[in-house]
Design an enzyme around this catalytic site. Structure first.
Site, mmCIF file in Angstrom:
data_model
loop_
_atom_site.group_PDB
_atom_site.id
_atom_site.type_symbol
_atom_site.label_atom_id
_atom_site.label_comp_id
_atom_site.label_asym_id
_atom_site.label_seq_id
_atom_site.Cartn_x
_atom_site.Cartn_y
_atom_site.Cartn_z
ATOM 1 N N GLY A 34 0.771 -1.241 0.000
ATOM 2 C CA GLY A 34 0.000 0.000 0.000
ATOM 3 C C GLY A 34 0.801 1.288 0.000
ATOM 4 N N GLU A 86 3.556 4.848 5.954
ATOM 5 C CA GLU A 86 2.348 4.047 5.750
ATOM 6 C C GLU A 86 1.341 4.778 4.875
ATOM 7 O OE1 GLU A 86 0.808 1.548 5.480
ATOM 8 O OE2 GLU A 86 0.652 0.236 7.213
ATOM 9 N N ASP A 87 0.443 4.004 4.307
ATOM 10 C CA ASP A 87 -0.622 4.595 3.510
ATOM 11 C C ASP A 87 -1.785 5.042 4.395
ATOM 12 O OD1 ASP A 87 -1.202 1.980 4.212
ATOM 13 O OD2 ASP A 87 -1.762 1.318 2.200
ATOM 14 N N ASP A 113 -5.952 2.459 10.140
ATOM 15 C CA ASP A 113 -7.375 2.180 10.321
ATOM 16 C C ASP A 113 -7.584 1.766 11.777
ATOM 17 O OD1 ASP A 113 -10.004 1.403 10.138
ATOM 18 O OD2 ASP A 113 -9.733 -0.005 8.500
ATOM 19 N N LYS A 154 -7.948 7.101 9.615
ATOM 20 C CA LYS A 154 -9.404 7.088 9.727
ATOM 21 C C LYS A 154 -9.825 7.555 11.110
ATOM 22 C CE LYS A 154 -10.451 3.582 6.330
ATOM 23 N NZ LYS A 154 -11.100 2.291 6.054
ATOM 24 N N PHE A 195 -14.392 2.869 3.452
ATOM 25 C CA PHE A 195 -13.335 2.132 2.774
ATOM 26 C C PHE A 195 -12.915 2.925 1.547
ATOM 27 C CE2 PHE A 195 -11.268 -1.099 0.207
ATOM 28 C CZ PHE A 195 -10.492 -1.730 1.166
ATOM 29 N N VAL A 196 -11.628 3.213 1.460
ATOM 30 C CA VAL A 196 -11.135 4.034 0.350
ATOM 31 C C VAL A 196 -10.158 3.250 -0.520
ATOM 32 C CG1 VAL A 196 -11.478 6.265 1.485
ATOM 33 C CG2 VAL A 196 -9.343 5.000 1.868
ATOM 34 N N ASP A 228 -5.821 -0.615 -2.077
ATOM 35 C CA ASP A 228 -6.488 -1.533 -2.988
ATOM 36 C C ASP A 228 -7.807 -2.053 -2.444
ATOM 37 O OD1 ASP A 228 -5.194 -3.208 -0.955
ATOM 38 O OD2 ASP A 228 -5.855 -4.883 -2.210
ATOM 39 N N ARG A 238 -4.885 0.326 -7.016
ATOM 40 C CA ARG A 238 -3.723 0.966 -6.386
ATOM 41 C C ARG A 238 -3.138 2.080 -7.241
ATOM 42 N NH1 ARG A 238 -2.112 -2.275 -2.020
ATOM 43 N NH2 ARG A 238 -2.335 -4.515 -2.293
HETATM 44 P P1 IMP Z 1 -5.146 -1.382 10.364
HETATM 45 O O1 IMP Z 1 -4.282 -2.512 10.852
HETATM 46 O O2 IMP Z 1 -6.605 -1.635 10.659
HETATM 47 O O3 IMP Z 1 -4.699 -0.034 10.854
HETATM 48 O O4 IMP Z 1 -5.111 -1.396 8.800
HETATM 49 C C1 IMP Z 1 -3.975 -1.130 8.132
HETATM 50 C C2 IMP Z 1 -3.975 -1.684 6.739
HETATM 51 O O5 IMP Z 1 -5.263 -2.098 6.275
HETATM 52 C C3 IMP Z 1 -3.535 -0.610 5.799
HETATM 53 O O6 IMP Z 1 -2.125 -0.567 5.698
HETATM 54 C C4 IMP Z 1 -4.207 -0.995 4.519
HETATM 55 O O7 IMP Z 1 -3.411 -1.913 3.813
HETATM 56 C C5 IMP Z 1 -5.472 -1.667 4.959
HETATM 57 N N1 IMP Z 1 -6.607 -0.730 4.936
HETATM 58 C C6 IMP Z 1 -7.205 -0.143 5.986
HETATM 59 N N2 IMP Z 1 -8.210 0.655 5.597
HETATM 60 C C7 IMP Z 1 -8.227 0.586 4.250
HETATM 61 C C8 IMP Z 1 -9.058 1.214 3.235
HETATM 62 O O8 IMP Z 1 -9.964 2.009 3.492
HETATM 63 N N3 IMP Z 1 -8.779 0.893 1.944
HETATM 64 C C9 IMP Z 1 -7.779 0.038 1.601
HETATM 65 N N4 IMP Z 1 -6.983 -0.566 2.506
HETATM 66 C C10 IMP Z 1 -7.211 -0.292 3.820
HETATM 67 MG MG MG Z 2 -1.060 -1.325 3.950
#
Ligand code: IMP
Ligand code: MG
Length: 184
Positions: free
Chosen positions: A41, A96-97, A100, A128, A149-150, A156, A162
């Site tokens: 990402g 990081e991208d 969440d 988020k 969800f984006v 992706d 992507r």
């Molecule tokens: P987390 O562990 O919940 O913070 O999620 C982190 C990872 O989930 C990110 O690095 C993304 O790869 C993926 N992710 C979380 N939200 C989104 C979204 O809205 N779109 C796409 N990928 C997401």
């Molecule tokens: Mg990621």
């Protein structure tokens, strides 16, 4: 699923990354900075953010995959590719991208901290709002977005989208089928 409303334009992304890069340049001047991007990402953020950092930086990549559904994280992270070199004594900035739930970054932070870097900070393009299961302290944040969800700019849905230069909301449903007889 389909591409919905554009949330952050390509121009907005670049303008914000330039600001973040300037801040990082000021903060890390004279230090040995290593940028660590989380694949897949963060590949676009890494490419663009690093070009806004006016310092001699070193780049490395990790690939992780989190088990779970297509649009949700389980918090169980598997390292698919580790860093090429040791990071002890170095100033590490994770790129990081999106944050969440925060589970992925919490895992990564712990995993890298035991390797004794001189410092460990996080830069993320997106965060988020209101959804963090675990609090992650992010030093450099691009945009706070609603909990939708984006897709795009590295993000992706089932491996696709992507390459979009902007960030858009993913919409449920198909394009409405044309010519469907109603009440026939
Ligand atoms: P987390 O562990 O919940 O913070 O999620 C982190 C990872 O989930 C990110 O690095 C993304 O790869 C993926 N992710 C979380 N939200 C989104 C979204 O809205 N779109 C796409 N990928 C997401
Ligand atoms: Mg990621």
């Amino acid at each position: 699923m389909r591409i919905g409303r554009v949330l952050i334009s390509a121009e907005q992304i670049q303008a914000r990354l330039a600001e973040m890069g300037a801040q990082i340049t000021a903060d890390y001047r004279g230090k040995d900075l290593l940028l660590v991007a989380v694949l897949k990402g963060a590949f676009m953020v890494m490419a663009d953010l690093s070009r806004h950092i006016a310092l001699p930086v070193d780049l490395d990549f990790m690939a992780v995959s989190s088990y779970g559904e297509a649009t949700r994280t389980s918090g169980v992270v598997r390292i698919l590719k580790d860093l090429d070199r040791e990071i002890s004594g170095r100033h590490v900035l994770i790129v990081e991208d999106i944050v969440d739930s925060g589970l992925t970054l919490q895992y990564l932070r712990r995993n890298l901290e035991v390797r004794r870097p001189a410092s460990l900070e996080i830069a993320t393009l997106l965060s988020k709002s209101g959804l963090q299961v675990v609090p992650v302290s992010v030093r450099y944040m691009g945009f706070e977005i609603p909990p939708d969800f984006v897709i795009g700019y590295g993000l992706d849905y089932l491996g696709q989208y992507r390459n979009l230069p902007y960030v858009a909301v993913m919409e449920e449903g198909e394009e409405p089928a044309e010519g469907t007889p109603s009440g026939a």
